[in-house]
Design a protein around this motif. Structure first.
Motif, short mmCIF file in Angstrom:
data_model
loop_
_atom_site.label_atom_id
_atom_site.label_comp_id
_atom_site.label_asym_id
_atom_site.label_seq_id
_atom_site.Cartn_x
_atom_site.Cartn_y
_atom_site.Cartn_z
N ASP A 44 -19.66 -18.81 -28.97
CA ASP A 44 -19.94 -18.80 -30.40
C ASP A 44 -19.53 -17.46 -31.00
O ASP A 44 -19.96 -16.40 -30.52
CB ASP A 44 -21.44 -19.05 -30.62
CG ASP A 44 -21.81 -18.98 -32.08
OD1 ASP A 44 -21.43 -19.91 -32.83
OD2 ASP A 44 -22.46 -17.99 -32.47
N THR A 45 -18.73 -17.49 -32.04
CA THR A 45 -18.22 -16.27 -32.65
C THR A 45 -19.34 -15.36 -33.13
O THR A 45 -19.29 -14.14 -32.94
CB THR A 45 -17.25 -16.59 -33.80
OG1 THR A 45 -16.17 -17.38 -33.28
CG2 THR A 45 -16.68 -15.34 -34.42
N GLU A 46 -20.37 -15.92 -33.74
CA GLU A 46 -21.49 -15.08 -34.21
C GLU A 46 -22.18 -14.37 -33.05
O GLU A 46 -22.53 -13.19 -33.16
CB GLU A 46 -22.50 -15.93 -34.98
CG GLU A 46 -22.04 -16.26 -36.39
CD GLU A 46 -23.12 -16.98 -37.18
OE1 GLU A 46 -24.31 -16.62 -37.04
OE2 GLU A 46 -22.75 -17.89 -37.94
N MET A 49 -19.95 -11.56 -31.93
CA MET A 49 -20.03 -10.44 -32.86
C MET A 49 -21.32 -9.65 -32.66
O MET A 49 -21.33 -8.42 -32.76
CB MET A 49 -19.90 -10.92 -34.30
CG MET A 49 -18.57 -11.62 -34.61
SD MET A 49 -17.10 -10.69 -34.16
CE MET A 49 -17.08 -9.50 -35.46
N SER A 50 -22.39 -10.34 -32.33
CA SER A 50 -23.66 -9.68 -32.05
C SER A 50 -23.56 -8.81 -30.80
O SER A 50 -24.04 -7.68 -30.77
CB SER A 50 -24.77 -10.72 -31.90
OG SER A 50 -25.98 -10.10 -31.57
N GLU A 88 -10.81 -10.68 -36.09
CA GLU A 88 -12.14 -10.69 -36.71
C GLU A 88 -12.96 -9.49 -36.23
O GLU A 88 -13.66 -8.85 -37.02
CB GLU A 88 -12.86 -12.00 -36.39
CG GLU A 88 -14.11 -12.22 -37.18
CD GLU A 88 -14.68 -13.62 -37.01
OE1 GLU A 88 -15.89 -13.75 -37.25
OE2 GLU A 88 -13.95 -14.55 -36.66
N CYS A 89 -12.86 -9.17 -34.95
CA CYS A 89 -13.59 -8.01 -34.41
C CYS A 89 -13.06 -6.70 -35.00
O CYS A 89 -13.83 -5.80 -35.32
CB CYS A 89 -13.48 -7.99 -32.88
SG CYS A 89 -14.39 -9.32 -32.07
N TRP A 92 -14.41 -6.39 -38.41
CA TRP A 92 -15.81 -5.98 -38.33
C TRP A 92 -15.91 -4.47 -38.13
O TRP A 92 -16.72 -3.80 -38.79
CB TRP A 92 -16.52 -6.74 -37.20
CG TRP A 92 -17.96 -6.39 -37.07
CD1 TRP A 92 -19.01 -7.00 -37.70
CD2 TRP A 92 -18.53 -5.34 -36.28
NE1 TRP A 92 -20.19 -6.39 -37.33
CE2 TRP A 92 -19.93 -5.36 -36.46
CE3 TRP A 92 -18.00 -4.38 -35.42
CZ2 TRP A 92 -20.79 -4.48 -35.83
CZ3 TRP A 92 -18.86 -3.49 -34.79
CH2 TRP A 92 -20.24 -3.54 -35.00
#
Length: 185
Positions: A44-46, A49-50, A88-89, A92
């Motif tokens: 899961d991307t979220e 990211m966490s 995406e990272c 971020w």
């Protein structure tokens, strides 16, 4: 972290990256136990990211850790999807004010440079047993680059090394890491 995953990534780091000197900056921090290997078991991307945020937090507060290999144990087998995640990272990092402080280098089992064929050996310089986000401190990277005589020659030296490696040696070195099923699959 799955011990099988950890063992495989450590073997890849030692037997490919360091033994072949693909990254001349890796041996010293590996000997000094300054390379952290962290696992994200989620696809899961979220969640990823966490974990990325947590690992950046670790680097912020633990100067003894020079760099982190964030291993994506599940998912992102598709290289294009993985590149989208890397972008995406990176976004971020920029959004959080870390641009110029940290950067991400990428490794993937199906890594393929633009303009190459999938089987071209130069792609294996960035192939790993799992998708990996390599989190680097830019200040440390600058320091080691300043000490290295010719960093611009590293990619071509690596390509030449792999292209000139006898086929049996190439297969023996890379098959355990790239052509095997992931532990647990």
């Amino acid at each position: 972290m799955s011990q099988q995953t950890l063992d495989l990534v450590q073997r890849w780091l030692d037997e490919i990256v360091i033994d072949l000197n693909l990254c001349p900056f890796a041996a010293r921090p590996r000997r000094q136990d300054k390379i952290r290997i962290a696992l994200c078991p989620s696809d899961d991307t979220e969640a990823i990211m966490s974990v990325l945020a947590s690992e950046i937090g670790h680097l912020n507060t633990n100067i003894a850790t020079e760099t982190t290999l964030l291993v994506l144990e599940n998912g992102f087998d598709d290289f294009i999807d993985y590149l989208d995640l890397v972008a995406e990272c990176e976004d971020w990092l920029a959004d959080k004010g870390y641009e110029g402080i940290y950067q991400i280098a990428s490794f993937h089992p199906a890594y393929q440079f633009a303009g190459t064929l999938a089987q071209d050996r130069e792609n294996f310089t960035n192939r790993a047993p799992y998708p990996i986000l390599h989190l680097l401190r830019e200040a440390e990277l600058t320091r080691v680059i300043d000490q290295y005589p010719d960093t611009d020659s590293i990619p071509q030296r690596n390509i030449d090394l792999l292209n000139n490696m006898p086929a049996d040696e190439f297969e023996q070195r890379f098959c355990p890491f790239i052509h095997t099923k992931k532990p647990g699959n």
